[in-house]
Write an enzyme that holds these catalytic residues in place. Sequence first.
Site, PDB file in Angstrom:
ATOM      1  N   TRP A  34      32.288  38.726  36.144  1.00 21.93           N
ATOM      2  CA  TRP A  34      33.397  37.775  36.365  1.00 21.93           C
ATOM      3  C   TRP A  34      34.282  38.166  37.537  1.00 21.93           C
ATOM      4  O   TRP A  34      34.560  39.355  37.742  1.00 21.93           O
ATOM      5  CB  TRP A  34      34.249  37.760  35.098  1.00 21.93           C
ATOM      6  N   ASP A  37      41.211  36.186  40.980  1.00 23.01           N
ATOM      7  CA  ASP A  37      41.944  36.229  42.254  1.00 23.01           C
ATOM      8  C   ASP A  37      41.407  37.210  43.304  1.00 23.01           C
ATOM      9  O   ASP A  37      41.060  38.351  42.970  1.00 23.01           O
ATOM     10  CB  ASP A  37      43.388  36.695  42.014  1.00 23.01           C
ATOM     11  N   GLN A  53      39.908  40.457  41.261  1.00 25.82           N
ATOM     12  CA  GLN A  53      40.033  40.640  39.822  1.00 25.82           C
ATOM     13  C   GLN A  53      38.623  40.574  39.237  1.00 25.82           C
ATOM     14  O   GLN A  53      37.898  39.589  39.463  1.00 25.82           O
ATOM     15  CB  GLN A  53      40.927  39.537  39.233  1.00 25.82           C
ATOM     16  N   TRP A  61      36.471  36.502  31.583  1.00 29.70           N
ATOM     17  CA  TRP A  61      37.611  37.364  31.849  1.00 29.70           C
ATOM     18  C   TRP A  61      37.681  38.488  30.804  1.00 29.70           C
ATOM     19  O   TRP A  61      37.420  38.257  29.628  1.00 29.70           O
ATOM     20  CB  TRP A  61      38.889  36.515  31.821  1.00 29.70           C
ATOM     21  N   ASP A 165      51.793  40.620  40.528  1.00 30.92           N
ATOM     22  CA  ASP A 165      51.075  40.170  41.733  1.00 30.92           C
ATOM     23  C   ASP A 165      51.782  40.542  43.036  1.00 30.92           C
ATOM     24  O   ASP A 165      52.027  39.673  43.889  1.00 30.92           O
ATOM     25  CB  ASP A 165      50.816  38.646  41.667  1.00 30.92           C
ATOM     26  N   GLU A 219      52.625  32.446  40.134  1.00 29.12           N
ATOM     27  CA  GLU A 219      51.750  33.617  40.245  1.00 29.12           C
ATOM     28  C   GLU A 219      51.364  33.819  41.717  1.00 29.12           C
ATOM     29  O   GLU A 219      51.463  32.905  42.531  1.00 29.12           O
ATOM     30  CB  GLU A 219      50.478  33.422  39.403  1.00 29.12           C
ATOM     31  N   TRP A 301      41.536  27.778  36.275  1.00 31.26           N
ATOM     32  CA  TRP A 301      41.547  28.391  34.943  1.00 31.26           C
ATOM     33  C   TRP A 301      41.025  27.432  33.885  1.00 31.26           C
ATOM     34  O   TRP A 301      40.300  27.820  32.974  1.00 31.26           O
ATOM     35  CB  TRP A 301      42.960  28.865  34.575  1.00 31.26           C
TER      36      TRP A 301
HETATM   37  C1  FRU Z   1      46.267  34.558  38.473  1.00 27.54           C
HETATM   38  C2  FRU Z   1      46.484  35.695  37.494  1.00 27.54           C
HETATM   39  C3  FRU Z   1      47.500  36.673  38.032  1.00 27.54           C
HETATM   40  C4  FRU Z   1      47.144  37.952  37.317  1.00 27.54           C
HETATM   41  C5  FRU Z   1      45.639  37.858  37.241  1.00 27.54           C
HETATM   42  C6  FRU Z   1      45.031  38.453  35.992  1.00 27.54           C
HETATM   43  O1  FRU Z   1      45.038  33.925  38.364  1.00 27.54           O
HETATM   44  O2  FRU Z   1      46.850  35.179  36.230  1.00 27.54           O
HETATM   45  O3  FRU Z   1      48.842  36.281  37.852  1.00 27.54           O
HETATM   46  O4  FRU Z   1      47.583  39.072  38.021  1.00 27.54           O
HETATM   47  O5  FRU Z   1      45.308  36.479  37.318  1.00 27.54           O
HETATM   48  O6  FRU Z   1      43.647  38.497  36.076  1.00 27.54           O
END
Ligand code: FRU
Length: 489
Positions: A34, A37, A53, A61, A165, A219, A301
């Site tokens: 997966w 960001d 990420q 996730w 972030d 974010e 998302w």
């Molecule tokens: C945005 C987010 C960020 C966070 C990350 C977690 O997509 O929610 O705010 O740091 O993804 O994976």
Amino acid sequence: MDKLIRAREYEKAHLADISAEERPVYHVTPALGWMNDPNGFSYYKGKYHIFYQYYPYATKWGPMHWGHYTTTDFVRWEFLPAALAPDEDYESGCYSGSAVETVDGTHLIMYTAHLERKTEDGENQIIETQCIASGDGIDYVKYEGNPVLTAKDIPKGGSKADFRDPKIWIENGIYYSVTVNMAPDQSGQILLHSSEDGYHWKFVRVLEACRNEYGEMWECPDFFRLEDKAVIMVSPMHMKARDLEFHSGHNVIGIIGTCGDDFKFTRESVRNIDYGFDFYAAQTTESADGRRIMTAWMQCWESSNCQPAHAKWFSMLTFPRELNLYEGKLIQNPVRELEGYRKNRVVYTGYTVEGECELEGVSGRSADVEVTLKGDESDCKEFVIYVASNEEVHTSFHCDMEREIITVDRGRSGIRHDIVCQRQFRFEKKNGDVKLRFLIDRFSIELFVNDGEQAFSMCIYDTPVSAAGIRFAADKTIKIDVEKYDIIV
Ligand code: FRU
């Protein structure tokens, strides 16, 4: 360290399970499992680094790691072993962040340590703090003084659960970072901190705030200067649409304004960055030759559980884009490095479309195709381009030449989930014309309208890669120019 070693060993054991043919031709995907960001997009020792990420063990996730690639041209990406794993007692996930090259030549990462735990009385507690890791472009060591920004660095009433972030940069020898935080009004605010050395930080001011006007929590903030303007880019959660703007519930907005050395930001305009179904958490960096380059998570998302069957990886990054200002607006175009990979040019000039047609040589699932509709030389009201098509499937772009609205529809792209498939946005004809540039890859389409005035990003995971046709249809007659290249990497 165990978690990082485990992730790196898992990568070593499984990387070869995914063949190049199973991935996009020129878009970044997670090494395994997966991605969400983009993180740490930066130029370090002659290469661009992108982290992301990452959860290597499944295509969904999970406890966040940082995956890692480098490139010199934004097209060919070199895999590097996972850079961060949530292995400290102050974190259960290494959330989003950024990176810079310091004056002494280290690669400094600032990221969010997201901690979820049960308190002694059994309550679920979430705490987000900002941490530093420094490295050499491959291996990173977390600073023993972590976390460097905590609840005490948040203005009064700000949430310590929603504080994340960090986007870091250096200006006039000082380190700055912007982070998002939930303000007492339950919507996002952007906090500015500064530091002399990258390790010791102090609060400067609230740089911008949502005030419940653009979504709820924010974010992934970014801040950069472009010509004489300052730009804040941020991803609002739970946005409400207005007319044809802001239709992605999780969106990315660009706030353009002015900002002096004192960092008092004055807002001038707020616009959608991308109108597509799949665009979030954008991050920029400055290229070696001074261009502002942006990439984003090409996924949303809401549909992130709607994965293709038997996926070995999930999610992509958009192809990097150069940002510029034109008439006070941000425009975005694919980085020019892509031109080095354009092959097999096919050109049609002033071709008259009447009814439906295909043009010889114009097709592909790794292609860069620009179509100019000559509005003045036509009585056509409705023009449609079908991309990634065969007899059964297609994704369509309907241009209403009178109302100046494009309707994108992936409802017949072979999709196997009940996700958002139709969206409209406005464009403006230029002397009667409209230019549509499509970057087509095996699992995505990105559209750039009128040299980057609008962009639209989306995934098409369920369209068979063999569906490579491009068809045109006009309700009456229209003249078009077409310039098409294969992208061969
Ligand atoms: C945005 C987010 C960020 C966070 C990350 C977690 O997509 O929610 O705010 O740091 O993804 O994976």
